[in-house]
Design a protein around this motif. Structure first.
Motif, mmCIF file in Angstrom:
data_model
loop_
_atom_site.group_PDB
_atom_site.id
_atom_site.type_symbol
_atom_site.label_atom_id
_atom_site.label_comp_id
_atom_site.label_asym_id
_atom_site.label_seq_id
_atom_site.Cartn_x
_atom_site.Cartn_y
_atom_site.Cartn_z
ATOM 1 N N THR A 80 -7.847 5.772 4.656
ATOM 2 C CA THR A 80 -6.828 5.123 5.488
ATOM 3 C C THR A 80 -6.645 5.863 6.806
ATOM 4 N N GLU B 183 -5.892 12.500 -5.837
ATOM 5 C CA GLU B 183 -5.618 11.078 -5.626
ATOM 6 C C GLU B 183 -5.179 10.832 -4.189
ATOM 7 N N TYR B 184 -4.351 11.742 -3.665
ATOM 8 C CA TYR B 184 -3.907 11.577 -2.280
ATOM 9 C C TYR B 184 -5.038 11.891 -1.299
ATOM 10 N N TYR C 280 -7.012 8.756 -1.057
ATOM 11 C CA TYR C 280 -6.262 7.757 -0.274
ATOM 12 C C TYR C 280 -6.285 8.112 1.214
ATOM 13 N N ARG D 127 -1.164 5.073 6.256
ATOM 14 C CA ARG D 127 -0.381 5.927 5.365
ATOM 15 C C ARG D 127 1.086 5.991 5.757
ATOM 16 N N ARG E 199 -2.322 -0.428 2.670
ATOM 17 C CA ARG E 199 -3.753 -0.540 2.406
ATOM 18 C C ARG E 199 -4.571 0.088 3.534
ATOM 19 N N ARG F 39 -0.202 1.560 -2.321
ATOM 20 C CA ARG F 39 -1.384 1.193 -1.539
ATOM 21 C C ARG F 39 -1.408 -0.296 -1.231
#
Length: 228
Positions: free
Chosen positions: A220, A212-213, A216, A160, A157, A152
Motif C-alpha cells: 500500500t 502482517e503489518y 500490508y 494506510r 485497500r 484492509r
C-alpha cells in the motif's frame, strides 16, 4: 511539565517559521498595511466563510462516531497527543484567519473559492469513508484497541492513512480558499503534524501486528497512490 515544555518548544518553532517567511515575503506587503490588518480582498468575498463548514461537519461526525469506538488497550502519552492537537489547531487557525500578514499567493476570486471548497469537500468525503471502514478500531490518539483488527477494506485497500489524506486535502482546500501566504505556513505545520503522527502510528502498528503489518505496508501507499 514535560508536555508544557514540548508545547513551548513547538510554539517557538512555529514563531520562527512565521518570522522567516515574514522577512522573505515582507516586500510584497505595502508599508502602509499593518501585518495584522484584515485581508480586505478576502473579506470582500463573504463566501470564504463556507470554508469553515466542512470542518464543522467533520468535527460533528467525529464526535458522534467516537461513541462506537472500542476500548483502548494501549495509547500514546497525553503529552504526545497534546503536541499533535496543538499543531493541527494552530495550522487551521493560520489558514482560516483573514489576516493580511504575509500577503497573498492567489487572488481572492469566485474561481479560487470554488476550487478550494471542492478540494475540501473531497477531503471530507474521504475522511468519512475511511472512518466508517475503520469502525470500532478508530481512535483519536495513537492506540491499539481491544481485539484490534488491521483493516484492509474501503480506502485502506490502497492507503494506510486515508483519514490523514482527507484531512490534509481539507487543509489544502482551506489554503486555496484563503489564498494567503499565512495559510501556506499553516499548511506546512499541518503536514509536519501528520508526518509525525504517521511515523508514530506505523511504529505502533508494527509492534501490534508484526510481519502482517510489514506485508500490508509493502502493498500500500501511506497517503497518495503512486507518490507517497
Amino acid at each position: 511539565m514535560a508536555q508544557r515544555k514540548k508545547i513551548i518548544l513547538i510554539s517557538a518553532v512555529c514563531g520562527a517559521v512565521v518570522g522567516a517567511l515574514a522577512v522573505s515575503f515582507g516586500s510584497h506587503i505595502p508599508g502602509s498595511v499593518p501585518a495584522l490588518a484584515y485581508d480586505r480582498a478576502l473579506l470582500a468575498h463573504r463566501r470564504y466563510l463556507l470554508a469553515a463548514i466542512p470542518w464543522v461537519l467533520f468535527s460533528a461526525y467525529w464526535e458522534i462516531a467516537a461513541k462506537g469506538a472500542a476500548a483502548a488497550k494501549s495509547s500514546e502519552s497525553r503529552a504526545s497527543r497534546g503536541v499533535h492537537v496543538f499543531l493541527s489547531n494552530v495550522a487551521l487557525l493560520l489558514e482560516i484567519a483573514p489576516i493580511r500578514g504575509l500577503g497573498r499567493f492567489l487572488p481572492a476570486s469566485a474561481l479560487t473559492l470554488a476550487a478550494g471548497l471542492a478540494v475540501e469537500a473531497m477531503g471530507l468525503f474521504l475522511t468519512i469513508w475511511a472512518r466508517r471502514a475503520l469502525g470500532r478500531n478508530w481512535s483519536g490518539e495513537i492506540s491499539i484497541k481491544v481485539e484490534h483488527e488491521l483493516i484492509r477494506s474501503g480506502p485502506y485497500r490502497l492507503l494506510r492513512h486515508p483519514i490523514y489524506t482527507g484531512l490534509l486535502a481539507m487543509y489544502v482546500g482551506t489554503a486555496i480558499v484563503s489564498g494567503e501566504w499565512l495559510a501556506v505556513v499553516g499548511l506546512a505545520i499541518a503536514v509536519f503534524a501528520y508526518w509525525r503522527k504517521i511515523r508514530l502510528e506505523e511504529a505502533n502498528l508494527k509492534v501490534a501486528f508484526g510481519v502482517e503489518y510489514d506485508a500490508y505496508r509493502s502493498a500500500t501507499w501511506a497517503l497518495v497512490p503512486g507518490l507517497f
